[in-house]
Write an enzyme that holds these catalytic residues in place. Sequence first.
Site, PDB file in Angstrom:
ATOM      1  N   ARG A 177      -5.669 -10.069  -7.735  1.00 40.02           N
ATOM      2  CA  ARG A 177      -4.287 -10.296  -8.156  1.00 40.02           C
ATOM      3  C   ARG A 177      -3.403 -10.365  -6.906  1.00 40.02           C
ATOM      4  O   ARG A 177      -3.874 -10.208  -5.781  1.00 40.02           O
ATOM      5  CB  ARG A 177      -3.783  -9.189  -9.098  1.00 40.02           C
ATOM      6  N   VAL A 235     -13.089  -1.356  -0.385  1.00 39.18           N
ATOM      7  CA  VAL A 235     -12.957  -1.446   1.076  1.00 39.18           C
ATOM      8  C   VAL A 235     -12.887  -0.074   1.753  1.00 39.18           C
ATOM      9  O   VAL A 235     -12.902   0.011   2.978  1.00 39.18           O
ATOM     10  CB  VAL A 235     -11.743  -2.306   1.501  1.00 39.18           C
ATOM     11  N   TYR A 273       2.109   4.827   4.103  1.00 40.35           N
ATOM     12  CA  TYR A 273       1.909   3.369   4.032  1.00 40.35           C
ATOM     13  C   TYR A 273       2.349   2.701   5.335  1.00 40.35           C
ATOM     14  O   TYR A 273       1.629   1.869   5.907  1.00 40.35           O
ATOM     15  CB  TYR A 273       2.707   2.820   2.848  1.00 40.35           C
ATOM     16  N   ALA A 274       3.530   3.077   5.818  1.00 43.17           N
ATOM     17  CA  ALA A 274       4.054   2.482   7.052  1.00 43.17           C
ATOM     18  C   ALA A 274       3.127   2.774   8.223  1.00 43.17           C
ATOM     19  O   ALA A 274       2.853   1.897   9.059  1.00 43.17           O
ATOM     20  CB  ALA A 274       5.457   3.023   7.328  1.00 43.17           C
TER      21      ALA A 274
HETATM   22  P1  NAP Z   1      -1.525  -5.721  -5.653  1.00 44.84           P
HETATM   23  O1  NAP Z   1      -0.848  -6.736  -6.485  1.00 44.84           O
HETATM   24  O2  NAP Z   1      -1.479  -4.300  -6.062  1.00 44.84           O
HETATM   25  O3  NAP Z   1      -3.073  -6.168  -5.484  1.00 44.84           O
HETATM   26  C1  NAP Z   1      -3.913  -5.375  -4.698  1.00 44.84           C
HETATM   27  C2  NAP Z   1      -5.304  -5.981  -4.642  1.00 44.84           C
HETATM   28  O4  NAP Z   1      -6.123  -5.154  -3.814  1.00 44.84           O
HETATM   29  C3  NAP Z   1      -5.985  -6.052  -5.983  1.00 44.84           C
HETATM   30  O5  NAP Z   1      -6.810  -7.198  -6.020  1.00 44.84           O
HETATM   31  C4  NAP Z   1      -6.832  -4.796  -6.010  1.00 44.84           C
HETATM   32  O6  NAP Z   1      -7.910  -4.976  -6.912  1.00 44.84           O
HETATM   33  C5  NAP Z   1      -7.266  -4.722  -4.559  1.00 44.84           C
HETATM   34  N1  NAP Z   1      -7.639  -3.391  -4.066  1.00 44.84           N
HETATM   35  C6  NAP Z   1      -6.893  -2.260  -4.050  1.00 44.84           C
HETATM   36  N2  NAP Z   1      -7.593  -1.251  -3.517  1.00 44.84           N
HETATM   37  C7  NAP Z   1      -8.800  -1.757  -3.170  1.00 44.84           C
HETATM   38  C8  NAP Z   1      -9.968  -1.204  -2.582  1.00 44.84           C
HETATM   39  N3  NAP Z   1     -10.046   0.091  -2.237  1.00 44.84           N
HETATM   40  N4  NAP Z   1     -11.029  -2.024  -2.363  1.00 44.84           N
HETATM   41  C9  NAP Z   1     -10.977  -3.318  -2.719  1.00 44.84           C
HETATM   42  N5  NAP Z   1      -9.912  -3.901  -3.291  1.00 44.84           N
HETATM   43  C10 NAP Z   1      -8.833  -3.118  -3.513  1.00 44.84           C
HETATM   44  O7  NAP Z   1      -0.990  -5.749  -4.158  1.00 44.84           O
HETATM   45  P2  NAP Z   1      -0.219  -6.905  -3.344  1.00 44.84           P
HETATM   46  O8  NAP Z   1       1.235  -6.703  -3.550  1.00 44.84           O
HETATM   47  O9  NAP Z   1      -0.828  -8.211  -3.623  1.00 44.84           O
HETATM   48  O10 NAP Z   1      -0.553  -6.449  -1.843  1.00 44.84           O
HETATM   49  C11 NAP Z   1      -1.670  -6.997  -1.162  1.00 44.84           C
HETATM   50  C12 NAP Z   1      -1.577  -6.633   0.312  1.00 44.84           C
HETATM   51  O11 NAP Z   1      -0.324  -7.097   0.819  1.00 44.84           O
HETATM   52  C13 NAP Z   1      -1.627  -5.137   0.604  1.00 44.84           C
HETATM   53  O12 NAP Z   1      -2.322  -4.913   1.805  1.00 44.84           O
HETATM   54  C14 NAP Z   1      -0.163  -4.768   0.772  1.00 44.84           C
HETATM   55  O13 NAP Z   1       0.016  -3.647   1.571  1.00 44.84           O
HETATM   56  C15 NAP Z   1       0.359  -6.021   1.442  1.00 44.84           C
HETATM   57  N6  NAP Z   1       1.810  -6.210   1.311  1.00 44.84           N
HETATM   58  C16 NAP Z   1       2.359  -6.476   0.090  1.00 44.84           C
HETATM   59  C17 NAP Z   1       3.730  -6.681  -0.003  1.00 44.84           C
HETATM   60  C18 NAP Z   1       4.418  -7.027  -1.295  1.00 44.84           C
HETATM   61  O14 NAP Z   1       5.645  -7.155  -1.294  1.00 44.84           O
HETATM   62  N7  NAP Z   1       3.703  -7.238  -2.389  1.00 44.84           N
HETATM   63  C19 NAP Z   1       4.533  -6.556   1.132  1.00 44.84           C
HETATM   64  C20 NAP Z   1       3.931  -6.263   2.355  1.00 44.84           C
HETATM   65  C21 NAP Z   1       2.564  -6.096   2.435  1.00 44.84           C
HETATM   66  P3  NAP Z   1      -8.723  -3.721  -7.583  1.00 44.84           P
HETATM   67  O15 NAP Z   1      -7.684  -2.718  -8.002  1.00 44.84           O
HETATM   68  O16 NAP Z   1      -9.497  -4.325  -8.694  1.00 44.84           O
HETATM   69  O17 NAP Z   1      -9.613  -3.228  -6.507  1.00 44.84           O
END
Ligand code: NAP
Length: 253
Positions: free
Chosen positions: A17, A65, A157-158
Amino acid sequence: MIKSLEGKVVVVTGASRGIGKGIARGFSRAGARVAVVSRSLADAQAVALALQAEGGLARGFAADVISKAALDELAAAVVKAWGGVDIVCANAGIFPSGAIADLREDQWDDVMNTNARSALFSLQAFLPALRESRAPRLVLTSSITGPITGYPGWAHYAASKAAQLGFMRTAAVELAPLGITVNAVLPGNILTEGLSGMGADYVATMTASVPLRRLGSVDDIAAAAMFLASDEAAFITGQTIVVDGGQTLPEAL
Ligand code: NAP
């Protein structure tokens, strides 16, 4: 469309996602073969099926991971499926909130291990395959939070997102003799399932904080990741691209 991604084998963690799903879709539409990875095999396979339905070559894989062993098994499975790996997008991450006064050891460790230590394990797992690639790439998903900004409740997180960049710079230097580039995308606030979970007030506050007056889309991040992974970015390593609609720029809004 970046032509140089055609036929490449790309692994995207956290691709069931949000941003990872967007990155997987972007690479798939550019003609790459995409390993869609999440802890849930069913969710990863659902994304892979959707990409196949639009003509892509994608497969779903399960891996946590946090686990070095799981990432090693993932690497073996992807190499078995497609014969090699060219690009690893280490994107999986979590962003739970916790005030500093109450932050527990297990909460700190969970965030650091999922977001930062996973960069090391992912690289170690795929290093043998990347060494065989003609244009090997590691692309990290970091954040503006930590490397550039602070936000209450996200000390852990930061720290994890800044740690990714320290790791990136040394990995870039250490792996340069192998031709492997290591770069990071720093998303601002991107509209994903995870971000929506922060609540409507957070989303409204963040939208008002962005000079371009919208939250980012997952396609905005995919575009930056695909560029860093492309042949066109061959001479770029140890660098970051901020994709935040200008959020980190203003002295005042
Ligand atoms: P999200 O919608 O919560 O999706 C997170 C994804 O990571 C899911 O596919 C989840 O799938 C997977 N995941 C979580 N823990 C995992 C683990 N231990 N092993 C393998 N897969 C794992 O998050 P997102 O907003 O897309 O964020 C993705 C990345 O972008 C992250 O690194 C986040 O810090 C970074 N980021 C996001 C934003 C933002 O505004 N959204 C801003 C800055 C940085 P499962 O739960 O099925 O494993």
